[in-house]
Design a protein around this motif. Structure first.
Motif, short mmCIF file in Angstrom:
data_model
loop_
_atom_site.label_atom_id
_atom_site.label_comp_id
_atom_site.label_asym_id
_atom_site.label_seq_id
_atom_site.Cartn_x
_atom_site.Cartn_y
_atom_site.Cartn_z
N PRO A 18 0.78 -1.15 -0.07
CA PRO A 18 0.12 0.03 -0.01
C PRO A 18 0.76 1.36 0.05
N GLY A 19 0.43 2.14 -0.67
CA GLY A 19 1.22 3.52 -0.83
C GLY A 19 2.46 3.37 -1.61
N MET A 113 12.17 0.41 -19.24
CA MET A 113 10.63 0.50 -18.76
C MET A 113 10.33 0.21 -17.37
N VAL A 114 9.89 1.03 -17.18
CA VAL A 114 9.06 0.98 -15.58
C VAL A 114 7.56 0.63 -15.58
N ALA A 115 7.29 -0.52 -15.13
CA ALA A 115 5.78 -0.96 -15.15
C ALA A 115 5.18 -0.55 -13.66
N VAL A 116 4.09 0.23 -13.88
CA VAL A 116 3.62 0.85 -12.60
C VAL A 116 2.03 0.33 -12.86
N ALA A 117 1.43 -0.77 -12.14
CA ALA A 117 0.57 -1.50 -12.35
C ALA A 117 -0.72 -0.89 -11.81
N THR A 118 -1.94 -0.33 -12.30
CA THR A 118 -2.86 -0.06 -11.77
C THR A 118 -4.12 -1.37 -11.55
N ASP A 154 -3.36 -0.05 -2.56
CA ASP A 154 -4.40 1.16 -2.21
C ASP A 154 -5.01 1.23 -3.88
N VAL A 155 -4.12 1.49 -4.95
CA VAL A 155 -4.66 1.59 -6.15
C VAL A 155 -5.22 0.37 -6.79
N ILE A 156 -4.76 -0.82 -6.59
CA ILE A 156 -5.21 -2.03 -6.85
C ILE A 156 -6.81 -2.13 -6.40
N ASP A 217 -5.47 -7.75 1.74
CA ASP A 217 -4.41 -7.18 1.35
C ASP A 217 -3.12 -8.35 1.20
N ALA A 218 -3.31 -9.35 1.99
CA ALA A 218 -2.38 -10.53 2.14
C ALA A 218 -2.77 -11.31 0.76
N PHE A 219 -4.12 -11.49 0.27
CA PHE A 219 -4.29 -12.22 -0.83
C PHE A 219 -3.72 -11.51 -2.12
N LEU A 220 -4.06 -10.03 -1.96
CA LEU A 220 -3.59 -9.26 -3.28
C LEU A 220 -2.24 -9.28 -3.63
#
Length: 353
Positions: A18-19, A113-118, A154-156, A217-220
């Motif tokens: 998160p964050g 390339m930087v991957a910032v996944a939403t 948090d975004v996910i 959160d643990a599963f994510l």
């Protein structure tokens, strides 16, 4: 005695918590990816704009590029726009289409390339592959692995639940893909990369066996890590064998035969994996797949994503044509349409019972 090892292509940093998004500038500076913050950031024209407003103060040196869709034309357009400018890296900020366009553009101009996944919709977050629409339908392009992968939980959580569920289906399908790979080894002598298979299998089993759900959160975290591990497994293998077998052939057939009606990638490959396990005669495993898919709100029957039984049979019959040269349970059994119809009827009866 010499110590023999091999280098594994993988990101310099993987940050899942998160964050994490708020620390993006610090992460890139600390890892010496971009100390200046001079970045080309690819975003969507929708949700990407809100993320731009959030990140812009922390990335004053970044230039922002809106990407209209996941096509080869958009990827070339982005590459042309950033060519010749003195960027440290290309950042893809968004879902799978944005990440794939950014991967391709970065490779074309020779930048990391930087991957910032939403969202966690599929395993392209960390893979050396971009899937882009082209004039002939859809193509897969081999590219360098992202230098960094950042996933803000948090975004996910704010993404639609379906985008998380899709990643569950994609990860679980690893187990079917590996079964196909091992089948090809037994029948054709195809070499299986043990490390790639171990990573992809571990990823699939971690999600299949986890008792949590998408609000946890643990599963994510486990799901995000599984998707990253799958991408690295693909890098190790040098192709998509660790994550793509009959399950993906069936999904590709849906995409090609019913392009306006196809469901999400993860929904289709999850269903394909459960059916492929049934074809292998592994009813226990097929049932477990169906149980877990159902628990996470994923389809286990084609009617649950708007396809008739006959359309599913047609897709399975067509599936081997989508990946010429790949040997899976479908090529091994070489079923007639009537045999596929009978196998599906048995599968549906078992799943419904």
């Amino acid at each position: 005695m010499p110590v023999l090892t091999r280098l594994i292509p993988s990101p310099v940093v993987v940050d899942i918590r998160p964050g994490a998004l708020d620390d993006l500038a610090v992460i890139l500076a600390d890892q010496r990816i971009s100390s200046s913050g001079t970045l080309a950031v690819a975003i969507s024209g929708g949700s990407g704009r809100a993320l731009r407003e959030r990140l812009e103060p922390a990335l004053p040196g970044a230039h922002w590029y809106e990407v209209a869709g996941g096509t080869i034309d958009e990827a070339v357009k982005l590459a042309d726009a950033i060519k010749g400018k003195r960027y440290d890296a290309v950042v893809g900020l968004g879902g799978g289409k944005i990440l794939d366009v950014a991967k391709y553009a970065a490779a074309r101009v020779g930048l990391p390339m930087v991957a910032v996944a939403t969202n966690l919709a599929h395993d392209g977050i960390c893979s050396p592959v971009a899937t882009l629409d082209n004039d002939n339908g859809r193509g897969s392009y081999g590219l360098p692995t992202p230098i960094a992968t950042v996933i803000d939980l948090d975004v996910i959580r704010s993404a639609p639940a379906r985008y998380i569920s899709s990643g569950i289906g994609d990860t679980i399908s690893n187990l079917s893909a590996i079964a196909d790979w091992e089948l090809s080894q037994r029948i054709n002598g195809e070499k299986v990369d043990g490390l790639a298979a171990a990573m992809a299998r571990t990823a699939g089993e971690s999600v299949l066996r986890h008792p949590g759900g998408i609000g946890d959160d643990a599963f994510l975290t486990v799901l995000a890590e599984a998707l990253v591990l799958t991408g690295i497994a693909i890098s190790i293998s040098g192709d998509t064998r660790p994550s793509s077998g009959a399950c993906h052939e069936i999904s590709h057939a849906f995409d090609l035969l019913y392009p306006q009606r196809a469901a999400s990638h993860g929904e289709q490959v999850g269903l394909g994996a459960a059916f492929a396990m049934h074809l292998r005669g592994d009813q226990e495993r097929s049932g477990l797949f169906a149980e877990v898919l159902r628990r996470h709100g994923l389809p286990v029957l084609p009617e649950e994503i708007g396809f008739s039984a006959e359309e599913f049979v047609e897709a399975v019959a067509y599936a081997p044509q989508t990946r010429p040269g790949r040997f899976t349970i479908l090529e091994h059994l070489d079923l007639t349409t009537d045999q596929i119809r009978d196998a599906y009827a048995d599968y549906a009866k078992t799943i419904r019972s």
